[in-house]
Write a protein that holds these residues in place. Structure first.
Motif, PDB file in Angstrom:
ATOM      1  N   THR B  27      11.070  -5.748 -79.609  1.00  0.00           N
ATOM      2  CA  THR B  27      10.577  -5.415 -78.277  1.00  0.00           C
ATOM      3  C   THR B  27      11.727  -5.151 -77.313  1.00  0.00           C
ATOM      4  OG1 THR B  27       8.634  -6.795 -78.651  1.00  0.00           O
ATOM      5  CG2 THR B  27       9.095  -6.189 -76.377  1.00  0.00           C
ATOM      6  N   ILE B  28      12.729  -6.020 -77.362  1.00  0.00           N
ATOM      7  CA  ILE B  28      13.891  -5.854 -76.471  1.00  0.00           C
ATOM      8  C   ILE B  28      14.630  -4.560 -76.795  1.00  0.00           C
ATOM      9  CG2 ILE B  28      16.138  -6.814 -75.787  1.00  0.00           C
ATOM     10  CD1 ILE B  28      14.926  -9.633 -76.329  1.00  0.00           C
ATOM     11  N   ILE B  29      14.909  -4.338 -78.086  1.00  0.00           N
ATOM     12  CA  ILE B  29      15.660  -3.146 -78.483  1.00  0.00           C
ATOM     13  C   ILE B  29      14.884  -1.871 -78.147  1.00  0.00           C
ATOM     14  CG2 ILE B  29      16.546  -1.850 -80.483  1.00  0.00           C
ATOM     15  CD1 ILE B  29      17.448  -4.498 -81.675  1.00  0.00           C
ATOM     16  N   GLU B  31      12.646  -1.431 -75.850  1.00  0.00           N
ATOM     17  CA  GLU B  31      12.601  -1.199 -74.406  1.00  0.00           C
ATOM     18  C   GLU B  31      13.938  -0.627 -73.912  1.00  0.00           C
ATOM     19  OE1 GLU B  31      10.137  -1.012 -72.619  1.00  0.00           O
ATOM     20  OE2 GLU B  31      10.867  -1.131 -70.566  1.00  0.00           O
ATOM     21  N   ILE B  32      15.035  -1.128 -74.444  1.00  0.00           N
ATOM     22  CA  ILE B  32      16.349  -0.589 -74.078  1.00  0.00           C
ATOM     23  C   ILE B  32      16.418   0.882 -74.479  1.00  0.00           C
ATOM     24  CG2 ILE B  32      18.852  -0.706 -74.512  1.00  0.00           C
ATOM     25  CD1 ILE B  32      18.530  -3.736 -74.926  1.00  0.00           C
ATOM     26  N   LYS B  33      15.969   1.181 -75.698  1.00  0.00           N
ATOM     27  CA  LYS B  33      16.024   2.559 -76.192  1.00  0.00           C
ATOM     28  C   LYS B  33      15.137   3.491 -75.362  1.00  0.00           C
ATOM     29  CE  LYS B  33      15.904   3.328 -80.693  1.00  0.00           C
ATOM     30  NZ  LYS B  33      15.509   3.145 -82.115  1.00  0.00           N
ATOM     31  N   THR B  35      14.110   3.183 -72.338  1.00  0.00           N
ATOM     32  CA  THR B  35      14.680   3.368 -71.003  1.00  0.00           C
ATOM     33  C   THR B  35      15.788   4.411 -71.030  1.00  0.00           C
ATOM     34  OG1 THR B  35      14.199   1.053 -70.566  1.00  0.00           O
ATOM     35  CG2 THR B  35      15.697   2.133 -69.048  1.00  0.00           C
ATOM     36  N   LEU B  36      16.635   4.326 -72.055  1.00  0.00           N
ATOM     37  CA  LEU B  36      17.743   5.270 -72.163  1.00  0.00           C
ATOM     38  C   LEU B  36      17.251   6.671 -72.501  1.00  0.00           C
ATOM     39  CD1 LEU B  36      20.407   3.091 -73.959  1.00  0.00           C
ATOM     40  CD2 LEU B  36      20.476   3.895 -71.619  1.00  0.00           C
ATOM     41  N   ILE B  37      16.223   6.746 -73.339  1.00  0.00           N
ATOM     42  CA  ILE B  37      15.675   8.058 -73.694  1.00  0.00           C
ATOM     43  C   ILE B  37      15.123   8.738 -72.443  1.00  0.00           C
ATOM     44  CG2 ILE B  37      13.801   9.204 -74.977  1.00  0.00           C
ATOM     45  CD1 ILE B  37      14.355   7.088 -77.237  1.00  0.00           C
ATOM     46  N   ARG B  41      19.232   3.751 -66.560  1.00  0.00           N
ATOM     47  CA  ARG B  41      20.253   2.767 -66.929  1.00  0.00           C
ATOM     48  C   ARG B  41      19.664   1.384 -67.151  1.00  0.00           C
ATOM     49  NH1 ARG B  41      25.541   3.199 -64.932  1.00  0.00           N
ATOM     50  NH2 ARG B  41      25.618   0.940 -64.783  1.00  0.00           N
ATOM     51  N   ILE B  42      20.417   0.556 -67.841  1.00  0.00           N
ATOM     52  CA  ILE B  42      20.052  -0.846 -68.000  1.00  0.00           C
ATOM     53  C   ILE B  42      21.267  -1.686 -67.660  1.00  0.00           C
ATOM     54  CG2 ILE B  42      19.328  -2.621 -69.636  1.00  0.00           C
ATOM     55  CD1 ILE B  42      18.310  -0.015 -71.213  1.00  0.00           C
ATOM     56  N   GLU B  43      21.071  -2.676 -66.814  1.00  0.00           N
ATOM     57  CA  GLU B  43      22.180  -3.558 -66.465  1.00  0.00           C
ATOM     58  C   GLU B  43      21.821  -4.996 -66.781  1.00  0.00           C
ATOM     59  OE1 GLU B  43      23.532  -0.949 -62.593  1.00  0.00           O
ATOM     60  OE2 GLU B  43      23.314  -3.125 -62.418  1.00  0.00           O
ATOM     61  N   PHE B  50      23.996  -0.289 -70.225  1.00  0.00           N
ATOM     62  CA  PHE B  50      23.760   0.832 -71.135  1.00  0.00           C
ATOM     63  C   PHE B  50      23.362   2.030 -70.287  1.00  0.00           C
ATOM     64  CE2 PHE B  50      22.760  -2.939 -73.651  1.00  0.00           C
ATOM     65  CZ  PHE B  50      23.385  -2.667 -74.867  1.00  0.00           C
TER      66      PHE B  50
END
Lengths: 106, 92
Positions: B27-29, B31-33, B35-37, B41-43, B50
């Protein structure tokens, strides 16, 4: 607005179905574990996402570009992230045509 | 260390079943992906950020043959270590 820990926490809460406090603890734990394990193992490979690696850098002489003064840059460790080929091609979907990544990702 | 080993460590650290650990990590990975797609950004304080760097088309060269090639527009995910974490890494 950039995504933060809080957004990840609420995602874990809704997707996995856990209380907020617990979800927050797991999100923290995820990043803390990457930090501690990377020092132990040197590399963490997260399939479909990328690899985190740690590199030891030796001390070297550097210069303050503003004053020209020579300083010693102490030895240090740096953390690098290399996105996986799959992830890279996902980010590149909008540039599907003529991308050099396209061939490699097959 | 691979993802399976990481998941195992995560499960034992938090005293939860591996299956649950797996779902949380995914779930975490994801969501990070995601968001980037979407180009956002993610802080993460104390860890890093990222973001996606966009590259315009440019003429590159094949380093082996010297042959010119046109490199198309591309986007590459990047990670930058946070200041706090960076300083921790220098100290020990």
């Amino acid at each position: 607005m950039a995504l933060t820990r809080a957004n990840l926490t609420s995602k874990v809460r809704s997707k996995v179905g856990l209380p907020t406090a617990e979800s927050a603890q797991y999100v923290d734990s995820f990043f803390e574990l990457i930090k501690s394990e990377i020092e132990e193992a040197g590399t963490i490979k997260l399939n479909g996402f990328g690899n985190f690696t740690i590199k030891e850098k030796k001390a070297r002489k550097g210069r303050n570009p503003q004053t020209g003064e020579t300083i010693i840059i102490s030895e240090r460790k740096v953390v690098k992230f290399k996105p996986s080929v799959v992830f890279k091609s996902e980010v590149n979907k909008k540039y599907k045509n003529g991308s050099s990544d396209k061939q490699r990702s097959r | 260390m691979n993802k399976a080993q990481f998941t195992e460590k995560f499960a034992s650290k938090n005293n939860i079943p591996i299956k649950l650990a797996d779902r949380i990590i995914d779930t975490i990975i994801n969501e990070i992906k995601e968001t980037l797609i979407q180009g956002k950004r993610i802080e993460i304080r104390g860890f890093g950020s990222f973001f996606v760097k966009e590259y315009d088309t440019y003429t590159g060269r094949n380093p082996k043959t010297g042959e010119k090639i046109e490199v198309g527009k591309k986007a590459v995910p990047q990670f930058k270590v946070s200041k706090i974490y960076k300083n921790d890494l220098v100290e020990d």
